[in-house]
Design an enzyme around this catalytic site. Structure first.
Site, PDB file in Angstrom:
ATOM      1  CB  SER A 151      -0.861  -0.014   1.269  1.00  9.13           C
ATOM      2  OG  SER A 151      -1.400   1.270   1.526  1.00  9.13           O
TER       3      SER A 151
ATOM      4  CE1 TYR B 148      -4.047  -2.112   5.346  1.00  7.64           C
ATOM      5  CE2 TYR B 148      -2.870  -0.093   4.798  1.00  7.64           C
ATOM      6  CZ  TYR B 148      -3.648  -1.176   4.408  1.00  7.64           C
ATOM      7  OH  TYR B 148      -3.996  -1.330   3.091  1.00  7.64           O
TER       8      TYR B 148
HETATM    9  N1  LIG Z   1      -8.971  -0.403  -0.915  1.00  5.68           N
HETATM   10  C1  LIG Z   1      -7.889   0.347  -0.800  1.00  5.68           C
HETATM   11  O1  LIG Z   1      -7.949   1.588  -0.861  1.00  5.68           O
HETATM   12  C2  LIG Z   1      -6.549  -0.280  -0.622  1.00  5.68           C
HETATM   13  C3  LIG Z   1      -5.433   0.537  -0.717  1.00  5.68           C
HETATM   14  C4  LIG Z   1      -4.175  -0.004  -0.562  1.00  5.68           C
HETATM   15  C5  LIG Z   1      -4.027  -1.364  -0.330  1.00  5.68           C
HETATM   16  N2  LIG Z   1      -5.118  -2.136  -0.241  1.00  5.68           N
HETATM   17  C6  LIG Z   1      -4.893  -3.558   0.016  1.00  5.68           C
HETATM   18  O2  LIG Z   1      -5.531  -4.342  -0.984  1.00  5.68           O
HETATM   19  C7  LIG Z   1      -5.923  -5.601  -0.438  1.00  5.68           C
HETATM   20  C8  LIG Z   1      -7.396  -5.853  -0.710  1.00  5.68           C
HETATM   21  O3  LIG Z   1      -8.138  -4.813  -0.120  1.00  5.68           O
HETATM   22  P1  LIG Z   1      -9.680  -4.541  -0.463  1.00  5.68           P
HETATM   23  O4  LIG Z   1      -9.828  -3.076  -0.526  1.00  5.68           O
HETATM   24  O5  LIG Z   1     -10.123  -5.386  -1.589  1.00  5.68           O
HETATM   25  O6  LIG Z   1     -10.329  -5.021   0.902  1.00  5.68           O
HETATM   26  P2  LIG Z   1     -11.648  -5.891   1.169  1.00  5.68           P
HETATM   27  O7  LIG Z   1     -11.933  -5.737   2.615  1.00  5.68           O
HETATM   28  O8  LIG Z   1     -12.706  -5.538   0.173  1.00  5.68           O
HETATM   29  O9  LIG Z   1     -11.159  -7.370   0.863  1.00  5.68           O
HETATM   30  C9  LIG Z   1     -10.253  -8.069   1.682  1.00  5.68           C
HETATM   31  C10 LIG Z   1     -10.587  -9.545   1.578  1.00  5.68           C
HETATM   32  O10 LIG Z   1      -9.629 -10.259   2.354  1.00  5.68           O
HETATM   33  C11 LIG Z   1     -10.345 -11.248   3.082  1.00  5.68           C
HETATM   34  N3  LIG Z   1      -9.613 -11.575   4.303  1.00  5.68           N
HETATM   35  C12 LIG Z   1      -9.406 -10.778   5.374  1.00  5.68           C
HETATM   36  N4  LIG Z   1      -8.756 -11.452   6.314  1.00  5.68           N
HETATM   37  C13 LIG Z   1      -8.519 -12.690   5.824  1.00  5.68           C
HETATM   38  C14 LIG Z   1      -7.897 -13.842   6.360  1.00  5.68           C
HETATM   39  N5  LIG Z   1      -7.374 -13.870   7.593  1.00  5.68           N
HETATM   40  N6  LIG Z   1      -7.811 -14.949   5.568  1.00  5.68           N
HETATM   41  C15 LIG Z   1      -8.364 -14.953   4.344  1.00  5.68           C
HETATM   42  N7  LIG Z   1      -8.992 -13.897   3.806  1.00  5.68           N
HETATM   43  C16 LIG Z   1      -9.062 -12.775   4.547  1.00  5.68           C
HETATM   44  C17 LIG Z   1     -11.699 -10.616   3.412  1.00  5.68           C
HETATM   45  O11 LIG Z   1     -12.664 -11.598   3.734  1.00  5.68           O
HETATM   46  C18 LIG Z   1     -11.988  -9.877   2.123  1.00  5.68           C
HETATM   47  O12 LIG Z   1     -12.688 -10.683   1.212  1.00  5.68           O
HETATM   48  C19 LIG Z   1      -5.569  -5.542   1.046  1.00  5.68           C
HETATM   49  O13 LIG Z   1      -4.317  -6.154   1.258  1.00  5.68           O
HETATM   50  C20 LIG Z   1      -5.478  -4.042   1.326  1.00  5.68           C
HETATM   51  O14 LIG Z   1      -4.643  -3.743   2.413  1.00  5.68           O
HETATM   52  C21 LIG Z   1      -6.388  -1.644  -0.384  1.00  5.68           C
HETATM   53  C1  LIG Z   2      -4.778   4.660   0.357  1.00  3.16           C
HETATM   54  C2  LIG Z   2      -4.193   3.587   1.166  1.00  3.16           C
HETATM   55  C3  LIG Z   2      -2.882   3.989   1.685  1.00  3.16           C
HETATM   56  C4  LIG Z   2      -5.048   3.192   2.285  1.00  3.16           C
HETATM   57  C5  LIG Z   2      -5.811   4.071   2.896  1.00  3.16           C
HETATM   58  C6  LIG Z   2      -6.704   3.637   3.878  1.00  3.16           C
HETATM   59  C7  LIG Z   2      -6.880   2.359   4.137  1.00  3.16           C
HETATM   60  C8  LIG Z   2      -7.819   1.991   5.155  1.00  3.16           C
HETATM   61  O1  LIG Z   2      -7.806   0.882   5.587  1.00  3.16           O
HETATM   62  O2  LIG Z   2      -8.619   2.848   5.567  1.00  3.16           O
HETATM   63  C9  LIG Z   2      -6.143   1.326   3.449  1.00  3.16           C
HETATM   64  O3  LIG Z   2      -6.957   0.662   2.559  1.00  3.16           O
HETATM   65  C10 LIG Z   2      -4.963   1.879   2.739  1.00  3.16           C
HETATM   66  O4  LIG Z   2      -4.217   0.988   2.080  1.00  3.16           O
END
Ligand SMILES: NC(=O)c1ccc[n+]([C@@H]2O[C@H](COP(=O)([O-])OP(=O)(O)OC[C@H]3O[C@@H](n4cnc5c(N)ncnc54)[C@H](O)[C@@H]3O)[C@@H](O)[C@H]2O)c1
Ligand SMILES: CC(C)C1=CC=C(C(=O)O)[C@@H](O)[C@H]1O
Length: 256
Positions: free
Chosen positions: A149, A163
């Site tokens: 991230s 995180y």
């Molecule tokens: N959405 C954002 O803005 C964002 C930004 C940066 C990074 N990320 C990263 O992208 C990835 C996906 O995020 P997302 O936004 O799709 O989140 P999300 O919450 O929509 O999906 C996460 C998924 O992971 C599963 N999960 C959680 N814990 C688990 C476990 N212990 N074992 C198996 N599955 C598990 C959940 O059930 C869910 O389906 C994450 O690693 C998150 O940190 C997201």
């Molecule tokens: C944009 C990114 C760095 C980010 C922002 C906020 C989050 C949150 O859990 O609220 C994360 O999905 C994260 O990766």
């Protein structure tokens, strides 16, 4: 025209039932891969599996907590039995706990919450690599993408210390994998998304999300499909000589 550059490949995606994971799964299916879906939320992952199968794609799913090595190992064995040896791993599962929409301050953080986030966001990626790397090394081929991230490289008040720490550790882990596994024909890269429109967004206020948009040169949030396209690129033959890299998918937010 459909790009079938992943035909013949078997891809395992963790957190496949979530916003970004499901989009990654769909794109790999469209690119011709056999796709193994892993999530601990049985409902979301089984529904996605049904949708993809109904559309004619070759998929299988398993319920597993990525923080638990035995569950990961069992899921990998079952899924490769059904779909063939897994050559591509997308370590996407992740959590970012909030309390009434706010991250816990470090001075109030429950040590159990810290352990759980480390267990899922960091050890979870190790567990899958540990389960799948022996086959990749033996076959002299593998592609690994770990989900970091932009919070792994910059201070962002919308997330908590656990995180950021795990997302930074994922970068070190990825570079180590690239060095150690490169001689065996295995690449490892990380993705660092900015703010992407998924259910995770709803854990913070609309104002917090708007503040990110205001600081993003492209002037909007990202989409799960944009993250999926970057993952598919990093495991395709179009990036055979790319390893140990961190690719921001962030619209220019927090450029470094
Ligand atoms: N959405 C954002 O803005 C964002 C930004 C940066 C990074 N990320 C990263 O992208 C990835 C996906 O995020 P997302 O936004 O799709 O989140 P999300 O919450 O929509 O999906 C996460 C998924 O992971 C599963 N999960 C959680 N814990 C688990 C476990 N212990 N074992 C198996 N599955 C598990 C959940 O059930 C869910 O389906 C994450 O690693 C998150 O940190 C997201
Ligand atoms: C944009 C990114 C760095 C980010 C922002 C906020 C989050 C949150 O859990 O609220 C994360 O999905 C994260 O990766």
């Amino acid at each position: 025209m459909t790009n079938l550059r992943h035909s013949g490949r078997t891809v395992l995606i963790t957190g496949a039932g979530g916003g970004i994971g499901a989009s990654i799964a769909r794109l790999y299916c469209e690119e011709g891969a056999r796709v193994a879906l892993v999530d601990f939320d049985e409902q979301s992952v089984s529904e996605l599996s049904q949708q993809l199968s109904a559309a004619g794609h070759l998929v299988a799913w398993a319920k597993a907590d990525v923080a638990n090595f035995d569950q990961c190992s069992r899921a990998c064995a079952e899924l490769s039995e059904q779909l063939g040896p897994i050559d591509t791993l997308i370590n996407n599962a992740g959590v970012s706990p909030k309390h009434q929409g706010a991250p816990a301050p470090i001075w109030e953080m429950d040590p159990l919450e810290w352990d759980r986030v480390v267990g899922i966001n960091l050890t979870g990626s190790f567990n899958l690599v540990r389960a799948l790397a022996p086959g990749m090394v033996e076959r002299r081929f593998g592609r690994i993408v770990n989900m970091s991230s932009v919070a792994g490289s910059a201070f962002l008040p919308i997330v908590a210390a656990h995180y950021s720490a795990t997302k930074a550790a994922i970068i070190g882990f990825t570079r180590h994998l690239a060095g150690e596994l490169g001689p065996y024909g295995i690449t490892a890269n990380a993705l660092a998304p900015g703010r992407i429109e998924t259910p995770l967004l709803k854990t913070v206020s609309a104002q917090a999300n708007q503040a990110v948009v205001n600081e993003t040169p492209l002037g909007r949030l990202g989409t799960p499909l944009e993250v999926a396209k970057a993952a598919c690129f990093l495991t395709s033959n179009d990036s055979d000589f790319i390893t140990g890299q961190v690719v921001d998918v962030a619209g220019g937010w927090l450029m470094r």
